[in-house]
Design a protein around this motif. Structure first.
Motif, mmCIF file in Angstrom:
data_model
loop_
_atom_site.group_PDB
_atom_site.id
_atom_site.type_symbol
_atom_site.label_atom_id
_atom_site.label_comp_id
_atom_site.label_asym_id
_atom_site.label_seq_id
_atom_site.Cartn_x
_atom_site.Cartn_y
_atom_site.Cartn_z
ATOM 1 N N GLU A 128 18.855 13.179 -16.559
ATOM 2 C CA GLU A 128 19.349 13.056 -17.931
ATOM 3 C C GLU A 128 18.229 12.582 -18.858
ATOM 4 O OE1 GLU A 128 20.480 11.714 -21.338
ATOM 5 O OE2 GLU A 128 20.688 10.011 -20.007
ATOM 6 N N CYS A 134 16.708 14.805 -21.940
ATOM 7 C CA CYS A 134 16.796 14.270 -23.293
ATOM 8 C C CYS A 134 15.413 14.124 -23.908
ATOM 9 C CB CYS A 134 17.467 12.895 -23.284
ATOM 10 S SG CYS A 134 19.217 12.977 -23.598
ATOM 11 N N ILE A 165 19.814 14.860 -37.148
ATOM 12 C CA ILE A 165 20.934 14.214 -36.453
ATOM 13 C C ILE A 165 20.738 14.331 -34.939
ATOM 14 C CG2 ILE A 165 23.431 14.045 -36.251
ATOM 15 C CD1 ILE A 165 23.665 15.481 -38.902
ATOM 16 N N ALA A 166 20.328 15.525 -34.491
ATOM 17 C CA ALA A 166 20.108 15.724 -33.053
ATOM 18 C C ALA A 166 19.087 14.724 -32.529
ATOM 19 C CB ALA A 166 19.641 17.150 -32.785
ATOM 20 N N VAL A 207 18.463 11.716 -33.587
ATOM 21 C CA VAL A 207 19.049 10.376 -33.450
ATOM 22 C C VAL A 207 19.988 10.322 -32.240
ATOM 23 C CG1 VAL A 207 20.460 8.627 -34.579
ATOM 24 C CG2 VAL A 207 18.846 9.961 -35.926
ATOM 25 N N VAL A 208 20.804 11.361 -32.063
ATOM 26 C CA VAL A 208 21.731 11.375 -30.915
ATOM 27 C C VAL A 208 20.948 11.373 -29.606
ATOM 28 C CG1 VAL A 208 23.514 12.701 -29.727
ATOM 29 C CG2 VAL A 208 23.562 12.517 -32.213
ATOM 30 N N CYS A 220 19.481 7.950 -28.890
ATOM 31 C CA CYS A 220 20.466 6.983 -28.393
ATOM 32 C C CYS A 220 20.760 7.258 -26.926
ATOM 33 C CB CYS A 220 21.756 7.072 -29.196
ATOM 34 S SG CYS A 220 21.597 6.397 -30.847
ATOM 35 N N LEU A 221 20.879 8.532 -26.578
ATOM 36 C CA LEU A 221 21.216 8.877 -25.197
ATOM 37 C C LEU A 221 20.127 8.464 -24.226
ATOM 38 C CD1 LEU A 221 22.812 12.406 -25.618
ATOM 39 C CD2 LEU A 221 23.967 10.289 -25.010
ATOM 40 N N SER A 269 19.265 4.608 -23.914
ATOM 41 C CA SER A 269 20.198 3.856 -23.080
ATOM 42 C C SER A 269 20.065 4.264 -21.616
ATOM 43 C CB SER A 269 21.633 4.044 -23.572
ATOM 44 O OG SER A 269 21.971 5.397 -23.570
ATOM 45 N N SER A 270 19.929 5.562 -21.366
ATOM 46 C CA SER A 270 19.835 6.003 -19.968
ATOM 47 C C SER A 270 18.592 5.459 -19.284
ATOM 48 C CB SER A 270 19.831 7.520 -19.881
ATOM 49 O OG SER A 270 21.056 8.023 -20.327
ATOM 50 N N PRO A 315 22.031 -0.249 -19.789
ATOM 51 C CA PRO A 315 21.868 0.811 -20.800
ATOM 52 C C PRO A 315 22.099 0.302 -22.215
ATOM 53 C CG PRO A 315 23.748 1.264 -19.346
ATOM 54 C CD PRO A 315 22.956 0.174 -18.722
#
Lengths: 411, 300
Positions: free
Chosen positions: A133, A137, A194-195, A197-198, A201-202, A205-206, A228
């Motif tokens: 993941e 990302c 936006i992508a 930023v998303v 965040c992903l 945390s991962s 995370p």
């Protein structure tokens, strides 16, 4: 009309005595990297079957990803919250993130035993793997960062494409390509912002979930199921300090006046973010009752305390003071401490907390590992300097107030 | 025929499908990570092992790894130091002496435990590790990128890496002699063991045997089969006369080795809802802020 700030390529001499020293570091790092490629990981690193991951993962990758967080936090502030006064810092932050992630990807590749297989995760999927993941990302986000950078390139070169020699025949096609890119991105940039930023965040945390699988091998002070969340919170709180820190250094290095007002405003946002991070970190410690480990005097407990005191509490105090956040020194020291805290946190999580059941010797990075890491940092600085001299990234006061449409990207 | 249930239909379809696809592929298409009741294991009775280390030699020979002749293994000097499996030997025997029984040291064979829910399988970025139906956890050289996350994840600290190879370094660990067992042969170490300290069989049966041994000789064994419940169960099971911590077995809980990572991971990505929701939220915030800015400018 007051001073109007416009991103402009900086004009100055590239090589200064300081730059030459940094250049030397980069060269030495590259030499050790070559040795790693020719003779294998074992020849250059102190990695072993007990300690499979060293500072190339702990610092170059884990801390590198965290310290590149200025990219998505300022993007969120400037474009999503639409605070136009911060646009002067969006571009330097974007460039830092771009270079940071490029080097993260490169560091990962150099740490892989089979670096030439780095494309495998694209087609060989394991949805249960946290690393998978993170990898996907980071790759996606890196792509987004390059797309976000394109408008800066078009702004610099539209109508100014001037290729040397026989390549000059391509001037026209390249120019029209840039124009097409510019037009398309002008309308679609919000999708990528936006992508970005998303995706950030992903994977931020991962990255924290990565070490959870080490289970009992990890010291209880750091091993928690909310890792995370802690990684995400710390990444968000280091974003602005990183931007402040860099902005102060850049302005110093190029002899510009720092944008103190913008940076101070940015500074006021750091304290709440740091506060939330501290609350979760202490709350987790209380709930899991890991404070008992602070009683024993060990490397782990001392480093944990340093991380909390110097990395969170002291900078929190600095950023809480309106007086200190207005001064250059206060901003600089506060930011440097937050950066130090997050850097130490990533080193702690990935290296210090990792405690394998069967040990023959403790891990300490080899000279080669340290020099390669320093070399990467040096290369990044050199590239940053080159980029701000070629592209319009750093904002400088303009006497004429002619607003270009590229001033605010992503409208 | 008209009353064919859906389940039966699917079964028939699956069989038909595998026939069409060709039989050799059937084994490959078998569901991975589904634990078979008939999966195999090895019961190691450390009270029987004499530390002859013939298993080490047999293992190297079976895996085409360089090894000195079998006679040299009689030299017990190597036992003075604790050793771990690495890229030169996939299994090692360690010896532990205790003051209360100095004449009878305890020998412990170490290799991959072949967990039922292996952390390496869960961790591997490219799925190079797999838990096979017969119980083996094996590694695929064609996928591995050498990231060594399996080594970070393994609670028994087993996978080893060839740090001194620049091209195609391998992750080395016991593969439960997958090549031999799939041809009906015994694992090399089990086959050679002169003391019958190693018993190969269905994991279920091995647990029964181990229980009966403990029941029959309560003075000989402590009442604990290491590997029965540790990290959710392992294919390799151990019996011993003393606490396993004394023999340097890691003290592990009963929850599967991947721990809570898969739950966290799948929580963050549940049906991609959280990322999509975040995307929508940010998009909404961006739209509102932009419009507010516009209307403010319009009013001015």
């Amino acid at each position: 009309m007051e001073d109007y700030m416009k991103p402009t390529p900086l004009k100055t001499k590239y090589f200064t005595p300081g730059v030459i020293v940094i250049f030397a570091f980069a060269t030495v790092g590259i030499l050790f990297l070559l040795a790693r490629l020719i003779f294998g990981l074992g020849a250059v690193t102190n990695l072993s079957n007990q300690y499979p991951w060293g500072i190339w993962i702990g610092i170059d990758v884990a801390a590198g990803v965290a310290l590149a967080a200025g990219g998505f936090t300022t993007a969120a502030l400037g474009h999503i919250m639409h605070k136009e006064e911060y646009h002067v810092i969006v571009r330097p932050a974007l460039l830092t993130a771009l270079l940071g992630y490029t080097f993260v990807a490169f560091s990962v590749a150099m740490d892989l035993g089979r670096w030439y297989y780095i494309w495998h995760p694209l087609i060989m999927w394991n949805g249960n793997s946290v690393l998978f993941e993170v990898g996907m990302c980071v790759m996606a986000y890196l792509t987004v960062l390059y797309i976000e950078f394109i408008p800066i390139v078009t702004e610099r070169f539209i109508g100014r494409v001037n290729l040397p020699g026989f390549l000059s025949a391509l001037n026209k096609p390249v120019d029209s390509l840039l124009r097409i890119l510019d037009k398309t991105l002008d309308k679609t940039m919000f999708i990528f912002i936006i992508a970005g930023v998303v995706l950030s965040c992903l994977h931020q945390s991962s990255l924290g979930t990565l070490m959870v699988i080490a289970g009992p091998k990890m010291h209880p002070l750091w091993q928690t199921p909310i890792l995370p969340l802690l990684f995400l919170l710390s990444a968000i709180s280091v974003g602005f300090p990183m931007v402040i820190f860099e902005s102060l250094i850049t302005s110093k290095s190029f002899g510009l006046k720092p944008e103190l007002k913008v940076l101070s405003n940015l500074g006021t946002m750091v304290a709440p973010l740091l506060g939330i991070y501290l609350a979760f970190k202490l709350g987790d410690m209380v709930i899991r009752q890991t404070f008992v480990y602070l009683n024993e005097f060990s490397v782990e407990s001392v480093l944990f305390l340093i991380e909390i005191f110097f990395g969170i509490i002291i900078p929190l105090r600095i950023f809480l003071s309106p007086k200190l956040t207005k001064t250059r020194a206060g901003l600089f020291i506060g930011s440097a401490l937050v950066i130090f805290g997050v850097l130490l946190n990533r080193i702690n999580n990935f290296i210090i907390a990792y405690n394998p059941p069967y040990k023959f010797a403790a891990y300490f990075p080899s000279i080669g590992e340290i020099l390669v890491t320093l070399g990467f940092v040096a290369l990044e600085i050199l590239l940053f300097r080159a980029f701000v001299m070629i592209f319009p990234i750093v904002s400088v006061p303009q006497p004429v107030a002619s607003k270009t449409k590229f001033f605010i990207r992503g409208k | 025929m008209s009353k064919q249930t859906r389940r039966n239909f699917i079964k028939t379809a699956a069989v038909a499908g595998s026939v069409i696809a060709g039989l050799p592929q059937k084994a490959k298409a078998a569901p991975k990570n589904i634990l078979s009741d008939d999966r195999m294991g090895v019961l190691v009775d450390t009270t029987v092992c004499v530390g002859c280390r013939k298993c080490e030699w047999a293992c190297k020979t079976a895996h085409n790894m360089p090894t000195p002749p079998l006679e040299t293994y009689d030299n017990r000097d190597v036992m003075k130091k604790m050793r771990r499996p690495d890229h030169t030997s996939l299994t090692v025997v360690n010896e532990y002496e205790f003051d209360d029984y100095p004449k009878f040291p305890i020998d412990v064979k170490v290799q991959c435990m072949h967990c039922d829910h292996p952390a390496c399988v869960s961790a591997c970025i490219v799925g190079a590790f797999s838990k096979e139906e017969n119980g083996s956890v094996i590694w695929d050289t064609n996928k591995c990128i050498g990231c060594r996350y399996c080594m970070v994840a393994c609670p028994f600290q087993i996978p080893a890496f060839e740090y001194h190879k620049a091209i195609q370094p391998e992750i080395k660990k016991c593969d439960f002699c997958f090549g031999r067992t799939s041809k009906g042969k015994l694992p090399a170490c089990v086959e050679i063991c002169p003391m019958e300290a190693l018993t190969y069989g269905r994991r279920k049966d091995l647990i029964d045997i181990a229980r009966r041994k403990i029941e029959l000789y309560p003075d000989r064994y402590i009442n604990h089969i290491y590997g029965e419940t540790e990290v959710g169960g392992t294919a390799w099971l151990y019996l011993a006369s003393r606490k396993f911590e004394d023999l340097q077995f890691p003290k592990l809980g009963n929850s599967p080795a991947p721990g809570v990572t898969e739950a966290i991971q799948h929580g963050i990505f549940a049906y991609f809802l959280p990322p999509i929701a975040l995307y929508a939220l940010l998009g909404g915030v961006m739209w509102i802020n932009k419009n507010r800015k516009k209307s403010e400018e319009g009013e001015e």
